[in-house]
Design a protein around this motif. Structure first.
Motif, PDB file in Angstrom:
ATOM      1  N   SER A  98       0.815  -1.219   0.000  1.00 55.12           N
ATOM      2  CA  SER A  98       0.000   0.000   0.000  1.00 55.12           C
ATOM      3  C   SER A  98       0.847   1.266   0.000  1.00 55.12           C
ATOM      4  O   SER A  98       0.406   2.302  -0.499  1.00 55.12           O
ATOM      5  N   GLY A  99       2.049   1.198   0.549  1.00 58.23           N
ATOM      6  CA  GLY A  99       2.902   2.383   0.607  1.00 58.23           C
ATOM      7  C   GLY A  99       3.776   2.594  -0.612  1.00 58.23           C
ATOM      8  O   GLY A  99       4.354   3.671  -0.776  1.00 58.23           O
ATOM      9  N   ALA A 100       3.874   1.585  -1.468  1.00 59.77           N
ATOM     10  CA  ALA A 100       4.754   1.697  -2.639  1.00 59.77           C
ATOM     11  C   ALA A 100       4.380   2.861  -3.564  1.00 59.77           C
ATOM     12  O   ALA A 100       5.261   3.644  -3.942  1.00 59.77           O
ATOM     13  N   PRO A 101       3.105   3.031  -3.926  1.00 61.75           N
ATOM     14  CA  PRO A 101       2.787   4.156  -4.828  1.00 61.75           C
ATOM     15  C   PRO A 101       3.101   5.520  -4.212  1.00 61.75           C
ATOM     16  O   PRO A 101       3.655   6.395  -4.880  1.00 61.75           O
ATOM     17  N   MET A 102       2.756   5.709  -2.941  1.00 57.73           N
ATOM     18  CA  MET A 102       3.020   6.985  -2.276  1.00 57.73           C
ATOM     19  C   MET A 102       4.525   7.246  -2.195  1.00 57.73           C
ATOM     20  O   MET A 102       4.985   8.358  -2.467  1.00 57.73           O
ATOM     21  N   THR A 103       5.275   6.199  -1.844  1.00 57.41           N
ATOM     22  CA  THR A 103       6.719   6.336  -1.751  1.00 57.41           C
ATOM     23  C   THR A 103       7.322   6.651  -3.112  1.00 57.41           C
ATOM     24  O   THR A 103       8.174   7.536  -3.235  1.00 57.41           O
ATOM     25  N   TRP A 104       6.874   5.957  -4.123  1.00 56.51           N
ATOM     26  CA  TRP A 104       7.391   6.183  -5.472  1.00 56.51           C
ATOM     27  C   TRP A 104       7.104   7.610  -5.939  1.00 56.51           C
ATOM     28  O   TRP A 104       7.975   8.282  -6.491  1.00 56.51           O
ATOM     29  N   ALA A 128      10.024   4.727   5.871  1.00 56.18           N
ATOM     30  CA  ALA A 128       8.872   3.923   6.307  1.00 56.18           C
ATOM     31  C   ALA A 128       8.776   2.655   5.459  1.00 56.18           C
ATOM     32  O   ALA A 128       8.528   1.562   5.981  1.00 56.18           O
ATOM     33  N   TRP A 129       8.983   2.793   4.168  1.00 56.23           N
ATOM     34  CA  TRP A 129       8.936   1.634   3.277  1.00 56.23           C
ATOM     35  C   TRP A 129      10.120   0.707   3.558  1.00 56.23           C
ATOM     36  O   TRP A 129       9.961  -0.512   3.586  1.00 56.23           O
ATOM     37  N   LEU A 130      11.292   1.283   3.821  1.00 58.00           N
ATOM     38  CA  LEU A 130      12.474   0.498   4.156  1.00 58.00           C
ATOM     39  C   LEU A 130      12.267  -0.278   5.458  1.00 58.00           C
ATOM     40  O   LEU A 130      12.667  -1.438   5.567  1.00 58.00           O
ATOM     41  N   MET A 131      11.626   0.352   6.438  1.00 54.94           N
ATOM     42  CA  MET A 131      11.340  -0.329   7.691  1.00 54.94           C
ATOM     43  C   MET A 131      10.442  -1.538   7.448  1.00 54.94           C
ATOM     44  O   MET A 131      10.695  -2.622   7.978  1.00 54.94           O
ATOM     45  N   ALA A 132       9.415  -1.366   6.639  1.00 52.36           N
ATOM     46  CA  ALA A 132       8.524  -2.486   6.330  1.00 52.36           C
ATOM     47  C   ALA A 132       9.272  -3.596   5.608  1.00 52.36           C
ATOM     48  O   ALA A 132       9.072  -4.785   5.890  1.00 52.36           O
TER      49      ALA A 132
END
Length: 151
Positions: A98-104, A128-132
């Motif tokens: 779910s966080g990939a699009p926002m992060t990208w 945040a994405w790296l932590m996941a």
């Protein structure tokens, strides 16, 4: 894979030094030089985000999380694999997907801090994405590889 993750988190531990320096520097920058304190704060925020993202994985690996005494004395290690399989891994995968699009989008736009417009806010979203990602990999290793923890 476990050794590779251990090396990354060990290297990330050194981020605490620039973090402390940046946090300490805010007062003299603000009160003595009257410049640069907001930039120091913004950089400290993304250094902190990266540090915490990998420190959480390291604490999990080292089994150094705070636990309620009843859980600890009740055989925490027996439930570790189940907890990672049912809680950590699904949540980490959810955040990754779910966080990939926002992060990208944040990376492509090189998103800035909303209050100061200083560059680097995208790094916090990446952290945040790296932590996941780190937690998902650690959970997978714990589920597949047993109770091996770093000491």
């Amino acid at each position: 894979m476990r050794n590779w993750l251990d090396r990354i988190t060990a290297a990330a531990a050194w981020l605490v030094l620039p973090l402390a320096l940046l946090l300490f520097a805010q007062w003299p920058l603000r009160d003595l030089l009257h410049a640069g304190s907001r930039q120091a704060n913004d950089i400290a925020q993304w250094v902190f985000a990266l540090y915490v993202a990998l420190a959480l994985r390291h604490a999990t690996r080292a089994d150094a999380h705070l636990k309620a005494p009843a859980v600890w004395h009740g055989g925490w290690h027996r439930w570790r694999r189940l907890g990672h399989a049912l809680c950590v891994l699904p949540f980490a995968l959810f955040v990754l997907v779910s966080g990939a699009p926002m992060t990208w989008r944040a990376v492509v736009a090189l998103e800035s801090f909303p209050d100061t417009f200083n560059p680097g806010y995208f790094i916090i979203k990446c952290a945040a994405w790296l932590m996941a990602l780190a937690m998902a990999l650690q959970a997978l290793l714990d589920v597949m590889g047993g109770e091996d923890t770093a000491s």
